[in-house]
Design a protein around this motif. Structure first.
Motif, mmCIF file in Angstrom:
data_model
loop_
_atom_site.group_PDB
_atom_site.id
_atom_site.type_symbol
_atom_site.label_atom_id
_atom_site.label_comp_id
_atom_site.label_asym_id
_atom_site.label_seq_id
_atom_site.Cartn_x
_atom_site.Cartn_y
_atom_site.Cartn_z
ATOM 1 N N ALA A 289 0.845 -1.197 0.000
ATOM 2 C CA ALA A 289 0.000 0.000 0.000
ATOM 3 C C ALA A 289 0.877 1.242 0.000
ATOM 4 O O ALA A 289 1.929 1.286 0.648
ATOM 5 N N VAL A 290 0.446 2.260 -0.750
ATOM 6 C CA VAL A 290 1.125 3.561 -0.846
ATOM 7 C C VAL A 290 2.624 3.333 -1.054
ATOM 8 O O VAL A 290 3.456 3.584 -0.184
ATOM 9 N N SER A 291 2.949 2.845 -2.239
ATOM 10 C CA SER A 291 4.342 2.492 -2.512
ATOM 11 C C SER A 291 4.745 2.917 -3.924
ATOM 12 O O SER A 291 3.904 3.088 -4.813
ATOM 13 N N TRP A 292 6.054 3.062 -4.085
ATOM 14 C CA TRP A 292 6.688 3.294 -5.402
ATOM 15 C C TRP A 292 7.703 2.192 -5.616
ATOM 16 O O TRP A 292 8.425 1.811 -4.682
ATOM 17 N N SER A 293 7.796 1.695 -6.856
ATOM 18 C CA SER A 293 8.723 0.602 -7.154
ATOM 19 C C SER A 293 9.378 0.793 -8.498
ATOM 20 O O SER A 293 8.804 1.395 -9.416
ATOM 21 N N VAL A 294 10.612 0.277 -8.607
ATOM 22 C CA VAL A 294 11.272 0.127 -9.905
ATOM 23 C C VAL A 294 11.601 -1.351 -10.084
ATOM 24 O O VAL A 294 12.139 -2.004 -9.184
ATOM 25 N N LEU A 295 11.215 -1.884 -11.239
ATOM 26 C CA LEU A 295 11.378 -3.305 -11.556
ATOM 27 C C LEU A 295 12.239 -3.400 -12.804
ATOM 28 O O LEU A 295 11.866 -2.900 -13.861
ATOM 29 N N ARG A 296 13.396 -4.047 -12.694
ATOM 30 C CA ARG A 296 14.356 -4.106 -13.780
ATOM 31 C C ARG A 296 14.444 -5.525 -14.319
ATOM 32 O O ARG A 296 14.604 -6.492 -13.557
ATOM 33 N N LEU A 297 14.398 -5.636 -15.654
ATOM 34 C CA LEU A 297 14.494 -6.928 -16.313
ATOM 35 C C LEU A 297 15.452 -6.800 -17.487
ATOM 36 O O LEU A 297 15.670 -5.716 -18.009
ATOM 37 N N ARG A 298 16.005 -7.939 -17.907
ATOM 38 C CA ARG A 298 16.896 -7.936 -19.054
ATOM 39 C C ARG A 298 16.656 -9.206 -19.863
ATOM 40 O O ARG A 298 16.547 -10.294 -19.314
ATOM 41 N N ALA A 299 16.568 -9.018 -21.181
ATOM 42 C CA ALA A 299 16.328 -10.164 -22.058
ATOM 43 C C ALA A 299 17.550 -11.065 -22.084
ATOM 44 O O ALA A 299 18.683 -10.573 -22.043
#
Length: 501
Positions: A491-501
């Motif tokens: 709840a009430v959050s910020w995220s960065v999600l990193r992926l690589r092929a």
């Protein structure tokens, strides 16, 4: 638990990630300059008097450009007061912030600071109490190599090589009645056009920004942009936008959806600019410089001095930000990125102490506010192209916008490295949201990293005594299943999600 879906495909792009999105702002306001970026005698100060701890944090933030010297301050500022021997510079009354300006820090000091910090200067000219002649003098002083009176003055003052400033703001918030030299849109538009025309006669390849509205709530909003651009369309490259947000009356739901207002602001200014261009039968597109944006409460304990009290660098507008404020800042960056086709530059106001991600104590420590973290991580990982994402999320009701999506997101794709970065906020206040990110077209992506900024107490604040209890932390729920990224967003959050092929 709520659930939402985001679909991204590298084939659907909006625009390149613009490094100018990650600009900030240094104004002679409160302690932004003095005991902020500049404090001779501080234990970390270098030979120029620049605080080394602040420089290190500015680099960590990934700041690209810095707008200077204002802001309201510039509309009463004589740039000549800030050059030459410091001992001979005059002290002046700063009417914008009811303070005394010592002029110990001026043009040369700022340009040296930008070089040390590794950022591009965005210089503002005074079109409040001054005009075309003074703007041309400043440009000649800054950029002419040698031979002319102003160029030789700069060389005599210690800068043999020109500063080469190419990014210029034509005044500040001239639509505001609080502004020294406040003008109507027609008056300002003509002044901006003649100033831009003169500056381009000296140096044709400048990037020039006209003043737009100081907020979308101004009674002249829309009409102001139209009339200014009817006068100056051919002479300028961008028009500015300013917006500040805050939680009011405990209405957290409306506050968390502030990016909706920013999206509407950008769309409205772009539509107005395009209408003026269409009427002129022009193929030129005017960009937007969102060169003031942030969370700002106007409710800190320090108030503007009054009467005969004209202090030097008083504590003004030193907001202490919450986790919720940081989530909103992260969401505003999402808005700026997804509008990269029209928003060519942005400046978070400000860098140090005054409504800032970095705080300092005179002679003491510097520390990161909550809002520091989403800015630094977005600047670090947004690379390549901004992708057009499709979001399917539940909505919630709030007083300001009626309904808003529980989840907002944007993604970037770097074709050179194969990396995809997804930036997402969960606006739900009652619990987590499971986000499923469909990664079609990205190959066989592997999860590189998932970082989330959140806390059970959304009103927790970082202080000098404790700036690290709440930091971005690894989100252990993130995993890739059959080409779909699945993650639980608190709840009430910020995220960065990193992926690589």
């Amino acid at each position: 638990m709520h659930s939402a879906t985001v679909v991204i495909d590298p084939a659907f792009t909006i625009a390149p990630v613009r490094r100018g999105t990650f600009g900030t702002f240094v104004e002679h306001l409160g302690r932004c300059v003095y005991t902020g970026i500049y404090e001779p005698g501080h234990p970390t100060a270098d030979e120029h008097g620049f605080r080394g701890d602040v420089l290190a944090l500015a680099r960590e933030m990934g700041v690209s450009t810095v707008r200077y010297p204002g802001g309201n301050f510039v509309s009463g500022y004589n740039w000549e007061d800030g050059v030459g021997p410091v001992s001979e510079r005059p002290e002046r009354l700063d009417l914008a912030w009811h303070s005394t300006e010592t002029n110990a820090f001026g043009l040369h000091e700022f340009m040296t600071w930008t070089q040390v910090a590794g950022v591009e200067p965005m210089m503002a000219v005074n079109l409040g109490t001054r005009g075309l002649p003074e703007a041309l003098d400043l440009l000649e002083y800054s950029n002419q190599r040698r031979g002319t009176a102003r160029a030789e003055q700069r060389r005599a003052n210690g800068a043999d090589e020109p500063f080469g400033i190419t990014f210029w703001c034509l005044g500040n918030e001239m639509d505001g009645p609080w502004q020294l030299g406040h003008k109507t849109a027609r008056e300002y538009g003509r002044l901006a056009a003649e100033t831009a025309r003169g500056m381009r006669q000296m140096f044709p390849d400048l990037t020039l920004v006209a003043c737009g509205s100081s907020s979308s709530g101004m009674p002249t909003f829309g009409d102001w942009e139209r009339e200014v651009l009817e006068e100056a369309y051919d002479q300028v490259d961008m028009i500015s936008a300013h917006a500040y947000y805050r939680e009011q009356n405990g209405d957290l739901g409306s506050f968390l959806a502030s990016a909706q207002d920013m999206d509407h602001f950008v769309a409205s200014v772009a539509a107005t600019a395009d209408a003026v261009g269409a009427a002129r039968k022009s193929t030129k597109k005017i960009g937007i410089s969102f060169d003031e944006w942030n969370v700002w409460y106007h409710e800190d304990e320090s108030k503007l001095p009054k009467g005969e009290d004209w202090p030097v660098a008083p504590r003004l507008e030193e907001d202490v930000y919450t986790v919720a404020d940081a989530v909103v800042v992260g969401n505003l960056l999402i808005s700026l990125l997804r509008n990269s086709d029209r928003v060519h530059s942005a400046s978070q106001a400000q860098l140090v102490n005054a409504l800032a991600p970095i705080m300092t104590e005179p002679g003491g420590a510097a520390w990161r506010q909550t809002t520091f973290h989403p800015f630094a991580l977005t600047s670090r990982y947004a690379r390549g192209q901004v992708l057009r994402v499709a979001i399917d999320a539940p909505t919630y009701e709030n007083a300001r916008f009626g309904t808003s999506a529980l989840v907002d997101a944007v993604a970037t794709h770097d074709a050179e490295t194969g990396e995809v970065a997804v930036f997402a906020v969960n606006r739900a206040v009652d619990g987590p949201t499971t986000l499923r990110v469909d990664l079609r077209g990205t190959g066989a992506p592997a999860l590189v990293e998932a970082l989330t900024y959140a806390h059970d107490d959304v009103h927790w604040r970082a202080t000098e005594a404790d700036a690290e209890t709440v930091l971005p932390t690894a989100n252990a729920t993130a995993r890739v299943e059959d080409g779909v990224l699945v993650v639980d967003l608190p709840a009430v959050s910020w995220s960065v999600l990193r992926l690589r092929a």
